[in-house]
Write a protein that holds these residues in place. Structure first.
Motif, PDB file in Angstrom:
ATOM      1  N   GLY B  45     -11.912  -4.690   2.966  1.00 24.67           N
ATOM      2  CA  GLY B  45     -12.372  -3.834   1.889  1.00 24.67           C
ATOM      3  C   GLY B  45     -11.566  -2.553   1.751  1.00 24.67           C
ATOM      4  N   GLU B  46     -10.883  -2.146   2.811  1.00 26.19           N
ATOM      5  CA  GLU B  46     -10.041  -0.945   2.712  1.00 26.19           C
ATOM      6  C   GLU B  46      -8.777  -1.253   1.916  1.00 26.19           C
ATOM      7  OE1 GLU B  46      -9.127   0.899   6.452  1.00 26.19           O
ATOM      8  OE2 GLU B  46     -11.213   0.892   7.126  1.00 26.19           O
ATOM      9  N   THR B  47      -8.068  -0.178   1.573  1.00 24.60           N
ATOM     10  CA  THR B  47      -6.778  -0.351   0.899  1.00 24.60           C
ATOM     11  C   THR B  47      -5.733   0.467   1.644  1.00 24.60           C
ATOM     12  OG1 THR B  47      -7.915  -0.601  -1.210  1.00 24.60           O
ATOM     13  CG2 THR B  47      -5.575  -0.083  -1.316  1.00 24.60           C
ATOM     14  N   ILE B  48      -4.601  -0.167   1.967  1.00 21.74           N
ATOM     15  CA  ILE B  48      -3.520   0.525   2.681  1.00 21.74           C
ATOM     16  C   ILE B  48      -2.253   0.394   1.857  1.00 21.74           C
ATOM     17  CG2 ILE B  48      -2.016   0.399   4.736  1.00 21.74           C
ATOM     18  CD1 ILE B  48      -4.588   1.279   5.753  1.00 21.74           C
ATOM     19  N   GLU B  49      -1.642   1.504   1.539  1.00 21.76           N
ATOM     20  CA  GLU B  49      -0.399   1.479   0.755  1.00 21.76           C
ATOM     21  C   GLU B  49      -0.590   0.654  -0.518  1.00 21.76           C
ATOM     22  OE1 GLU B  49       2.116   3.319   1.618  1.00 21.76           O
ATOM     23  OE2 GLU B  49       1.383   3.854   3.601  1.00 21.76           O
TER      24      GLU B  49
END
Lengths: 378, 288
Positions: B45-49
């Motif tokens: 669910g997170e967003t990285i770059e």
């Protein structure tokens, strides 16, 4: 990581692989005490992390108490291929009927776990392979399937073991060794010789165990048999500081990022007529602290006359290395000349930092190596 | 063409939320790699770059097509991460992690036999097809598009060689660091087979080192079947026997595993070997 014979046998005991009765001694008096209280004959065995100790006089039989003093003293005084004898294992003397070679190996060529056996026990397997290759049987075992009865049958056929009782003991030992290999992340477990003694009992007379360095973190009670005894004090310090270091005999100290480049640097020093003092890989993301530790380790070697940096920045940033050198120059009072090759990620920033200290750099590996070699000549 | 990797390859990052994983996701994206998602258990669910993170590959595969995975997971969890990628049937798996136990790699290698899965690594810098995409940690700026294939057991030594190739005007089709461990997903011979069938590759540079017999196996193969010029370099002529030189696989355990023995064998089979890494472009010039 290599284990001592007594440590390997400790693991054998844990897996219920039979070994002769034995006790450890760490000095002459302890050894003599043990011998006095043992049934003779006994065998006194030097504990060193290298092969060939028998030839070097590190394994001797004691038949009477009169002999004990001389034998024990001679073994404790030995230096076997650079390893001083600090411990001996004293074991019951046995009447041996047959000697067998048996090992399991993580085989990087066949990519299997390979069982190797030979009826020429007691001889080094490399020698047997050269002189009598037909005496060796190799059985590749798929690690996903494990060891099966037909693998063991082929071992019996090769060694001409037909006695049911012996087969039973043998099967048990083979299975337990295999279990050790998989559970303890071993690169090698070798019993040479595995002996059949009077009364048809099978025992592991010797042990050679090498643990996969990548596996040690997965072994629960690893600390119980951890030893760094085949490393020099500098190599231990390096290991504890996350550096890969191997001492060599030359006078040009090397600090390089990456193992392959570090080896190529050593080779190039030699190519241009110099001698490298060490292999040292500062590793990927190098914080300044690592550079300081690297310099500290290298300058402990009094042969070193020049320190050569060869840095090709990738993940390693040139400015990180430069900051490390800067800090080291400030706190360490370095008297040795530094030759610095710096290129790649953040090269300009790194060069600027070093220039402010009055340190020259080059982007060419060859130029740097030639310069380091020429400084030795002066 | 190039091999294994191009700008359309859909890549996922396992261990995307870690320090190395997130940093190199940014670098790979900046180079042009088509990164479609990331996996870190518990961070779904997170967003990285700008990349969406999932808990598992299975969950990710419900949303995206995947061609390749790159693994930045620390050693302790890396084995499960590799199995997850293998079971998800991802065709190209690149393991950057250093410290994967040898016996786990042995099992993984035996499992993928005959399954049309290519593993690169572990303990490797990854691979790059210049101007298209990179998977791993190589510094993109030293590479140049061209016709030389490079296969190497080392990281920074590869950069050294590529740097001198690029400076001499020799661009690269694909550059692969196979990794420094004793058991690796793809050996020289496996990748030579790919280069053999690649029209864009005109010659191959092999960068070997002490330990093992992959260079000798490659030599036999080149002699019998390879159809393009090969130039080699072998590191470790000054390495002492029995000492591990950084890489877990770089240890001389027998006479045939020394640099000298490998060099001799290559030369005996008419494969030129450079004395210094920087001599490779000159030798290529004479070979092509």
């Amino acid at each position: 990581m290599k284990l001592y014979e007594f440590q390997g046998k400790g693991l054998f005991a844990r897996y219920h692989i039979p070994t002769p009765k034995g006790k450890m001694a760490e000095n002459v008096n302890q050894a003599l005490d043990i011998i006095k209280n043992s049934k003779l004959p006994v065998v006194v065995k030097a504990q060193v992390l290298t092969g060939g100790r028998g030839k070097a006089g590190g394994v001797k039989l004691v038949r009477s108490l009169d002999e004990a003093n001389e034998v024990v003293n001679s073994i404790f005084g030995l230096d076997i291929k650079g390893y001083k004898v600090k411990k001996v294992l004293i074991e019951e003397g046995l009447e041996i009927k047959k000697e067998i070679y048996l090992s399991f190996l993580m085989n990087r060529n066949s990519e299997k776990i390979t069982l190797i056996t030979s009826g020429e026990g007691g001889m080094e397997i490399e020698t047997v392979a050269k002189e009598k290759p037909e005496a060796i049987l190799k059985v590749d075992i798929d690690p996903l399937l494990g060891i099966k009865s037909y693998h063991i049958t082929s071992v019996f056929d090769h060694l001409h073991i037909s006695d049911r009782e012996l087969q039973k003991q043998f099967t048990d030992i083979i299975k337990k060794m295999y279990k050790m290999v998989t559970e303890l992340y071993l690169n090698l477990v070798e019993i040479n010789p595995l002996v059949i003694i009077k009364g048809n009992r099978i025992l592991a007379l010797d042990s050679k165990v090498i643990i996969d360095d990548n596996g040690v973190g997965f072994i629960k009670d690893f600390d119980a048999f951890k030893n760094y005894d085949d490393l020099t004090p500098e190599e231990i310090t390096a290991k504890e500081n996350g550096l890969s270091f191997v001492k060599l005999n030359g006078n040009i100290g090397c600090i390089v990022n990456g193992a392959g480049l570090a080896m190529a640097t050593m080779d190039m020093i030699k190519h241009f007529g110099g001698e490298p003092a060490n292999f040292l890989d500062v590793g990927g993301s190098s914080n300044p602290e690592k550079v300081i530790n690297a310099i500290k380790i290298i300058r402990k070697d009094k042969n070193v006359k020049v320190i050569l940096f060869n840095i090709f920045g990738g993940i390693t940033r040139c400015d990180d290395i430069a900051n490390g050198i800067k800090k080291a120059v400030e706190i360490l009072d370095i008297k040795l000349p530094l030759v610095i090759r710096l290129t790649g990620t953040n090269e300009k920033e790194g060069v600027d930092i070093l220039r402010s200290l009055g340190l020259e750099t080059t982007t060419s590996m060859q130029k740097a190596v030639k310069k380091a070699v020429s400084l030795i000549g002066e | 063409m190039a091999i294994l990797l191009n700008k359309n390859t859909r890549v996922i990052v396992q261990g995307i939320t870690g320090r190395d994983g997130s940093f190199h996701t940014r670098m790979m994206k900046a180079y042009g790699t088509n990164i479609v998602g990331g996996v870190t258990p518990g961070k779904g669910g997170e967003t990285i770059e700008g990349i969406k993170v999932y808990n598992t590959i299975n969950e990710l595969k419900n949303k995206h097509e995947v061609d390749a995975s790159v693994i930045f997971v620390p050693p302790k969890f890396s084995v499960d991460a590799i199995w997850e990628a293998v079971e998800a049937n991802i065709k190209l798996i690149v393991i950057i992690t250093e410290g994967v136990p040898v016996n786990d790699m042995l099992k993984i290698k035996n499992y993928i036999k005959g399954k049309n899965i290519t593993i690169i690594g572990p303990n490797c810098p990854g691979l790059i097809t210049p101007n298209e995409a990179k998977i791993g940690i190589m510094p993109g700026n030293i590479f140049k598009k061209g016709n030389i294939g490079v296969i190497s057991r080392s990281g920074t030594l590869t950069y050294e060689v590529v740097y001198s190739l690029t400076n001499a005007g020799y661009g690269q089709s694909t550059v692969i660091g196979v990794g420094g461990d004793p058991i690796i997903g793809s050996r020289f011979i496996d990748l030579l087979q790919h280069f053999k069938n690649d029209d864009e590759t005109e010659a191959v540079v092999l960068i070997g080192e002490i330990g093992g017999s992959d260079e000798a196996i490659a030599t036999e193969y080149i002699k019998k079947e390879f159809n393009k010029p090969v130039v080699a370099f072998i590191a470790g002529k000054t390495a002492p026997k029995g000492k591990r030189m950084g890489h877990a696989g770089a240890i001389v355990s027998g006479a045939e595993e020394t640099a000298q023995a490998k060099i001799e064998f290559l030369r005996k089979n008419k494969i030129p070997v450079a004395e210094l890494p920087q001599e490779i472009p000159e030798i290529l010039k004479n070979t092509l």
